[in-house]
Motif scaffolding. Structure first.
Motif: not given
Ligand SMILES: NC(=O)c1ccc[n+]([C@@H]2O[C@H](COP(=O)([O-])OP(=O)(O)OC[C@H]3O[C@@H](n4cnc5c(N)ncnc54)[C@H](O)[C@@H]3O)[C@@H](O)[C@H]2O)c1
Ligand SMILES: NC(=O)c1ccc[n+]([C@@H]2O[C@H](COP(=O)([O-])OP(=O)(O)OC[C@H]3O[C@@H](n4cnc5c(N)ncnc54)[C@H](O)[C@@H]3O)[C@@H](O)[C@H]2O)c1
Lengths: 220, 220
Positions: A89-91, A115-117, A121-123, A130-131
DNA sequence: CGGGACTTGTGAAACCATTCACAATCCAAC
DNA sequence: GTTGGATTGTGAATGGTTTCACAAGTCCCG
């Protein structure tokens, strides 16, 4: 069914896009020559491409726009919708999530992983991230995985995607991926395109001319 | 100089990326077979690709990693830096601006343009967004234009880019672009890749097998 | 210093994709 | 109906790319 080249499949996609536009503009009939002109190929190429799959035109007339549209959608597998997972979920991922045209063409992004904790969990763009650790279980029912993680992480992610029985991957990492032979991979490699332009620029000076085709995705 | 296919140029980029990695890892020498294996091609293909440009290896030994790296950079025109303009400060543009690898490879984004008055004049990823209306004058000295505007605007933008004497274009709009024959265009078309995956998925069921190459960028 | 193991560079062969060219077909008009 | 003008579908020809196969070159070791 005979073996059809990727070049042909890529051109069928291009034809379909044009047909969709023309249909919206109310055009009902189209000859191979006009289709070719608008898509940057030749009339013979258009007819040969179609001939691998059947006969769709009327001699003397051309092709019915709605009929050919439907035929192409069938050939390309676009009569159904595809469930797509985005991993990373990057650029680039953000651009893809925001892009509505994929949905319009039948590709629904239904899951996002990172992978970034701090992100999990954020929308994000309407989906909960997801993890990464849950990949194996959460990829149930996914048809296509889009891999948009750093190159160093790509092969590892792909191995897990393959283990989860996903059989099609769209890869944005500039790296070669090893997959079993039943998995289809397409890589979008922008650096390679830029370097192709660099080559063209230095070689127009040296007088090099028109060039022909390029390799691409692998299977297996 | 003979005519070299785009396939070959694309593979040279891939070889160069691997060589850069290997050099960082301290590898000094490499045989065509190993290079091929790591890049997903054949040893004969590697040697044939290189043979278009000269002779770079030592029989019995293989290639010197630093020497071949330099040779490839020279062939691809990467010994200099390229001035790149981004046209369209949207989602895709944002990903490209944030991506540092292009800079690392010699491509500097030095100007950004957008048509949206709300964005013009704001600072964005370290550059001030310029008015689309200023394109013709502000593209002086630009080598490559990246077109990241909606498909409907792309041809218009390209015409103006060409008028400003830019001779290389990287296009993200899913549309055919008409350019004069001295201008090189490469299109990144993700929808087409997804549709290729869709085809692969429906045809693995039908038993279709490995497929070969694909068409791509046009010149002229 | 010679033999063996290895690897390159490259014509020739094989393979694949595109273009050509034309018979078969269709529609419209009269 | 029959003719004329248009366009398809497709074998055959062409053109381009990849693979094959091997002579020539390099290194190492004894
Ligand atoms: N941004 C661009 O314009 C651009 C251009 C060309 C290629 N790419 C390639 O696309 C990929 C993504 O680029 P980006 O700019 O979006 O990077 P980015 O750093 O913005 O995003 C990468 C995301 O992947 C996540 N990630 C890392 N390891 C992961 C793992 N194992 N599982 C799940 N998620 C993981 C990171 O947390 C991060 O959110 C990279 O391979 C990059 O080289 C990007
Ligand atoms: N976002 C994606 O993931 C994605 C994927 C595939 C293809 N694309 C293509 O990339 C292009 C850009 O997509 P995006 O998602 O960044 O769109 P976007 O709407 O986020 O950005 C487009 C930008 O271009 C600007 N613009 C419009 N007309 C202009 C003009 N004449 N001159 C200068 N700027 C102009 C707009 O103001 C906007 O800021 C589109 O053609 C899209 O189809 C995007």
């Amino acid at each position: 069914m005979k073996k059809v080249s990727e070049s042909t499949i890529a051109r069928l996609s291009v034809y379909l896009r044009l047909l969709t536009e023309l249909a919206a503009a109310g055009v009902t009939t189209l000859a191979s020559g006009e289709l070719a002109r608008r898509c940057g190929t030749s009339a013979a190429q258009v007819r040969k491409d179609l001939s691998f799959f059947g006969t769709f035109g009327k001699r003397g007339l051309g092709y019915s726009v709605p009929e050919l549209t439907e035929a192409l959608r069938g050939i390309l597998g676009l009569e159904r919708r595809w469930r797509v997972a985005l991993i990373g979920a990057g650029k680039i991922g953000a651009a893809l999530m925001a892009y509505q045209d994929f949905r319009r063409q039948g590709f629904d992004i239904v899951a996002v992983f990172d992978a970034d904790p701090a992100r999990v969990g954020t929308e994000w763009q309407g989906l909960v991230i997801q993890r990464d650790a849950d990949l194996e279980t959460s990829l149930q029912g996914i048809d296509i995985a889009i891999v948009a993680v750093p190159a160093s992480a790509a092969q590892g992610v792909v191995n897990r995607v393959v283990a989860a029985d996903v059989r099609a991957i769209l890869n944005f990492a500039p790296t070669k991926l090893d997959v079993p032979e039943h998995v289809a991979v397409k890589t979008v490699n922008m650096a390679l395109e830029l370097e192709g332009l660099s080559y063209a620029l230095v070689n127009e000076a040296r007088g090099a001319r028109r060039v022909t085709s390029r390799p691409a995705a692998s299977r297996g």
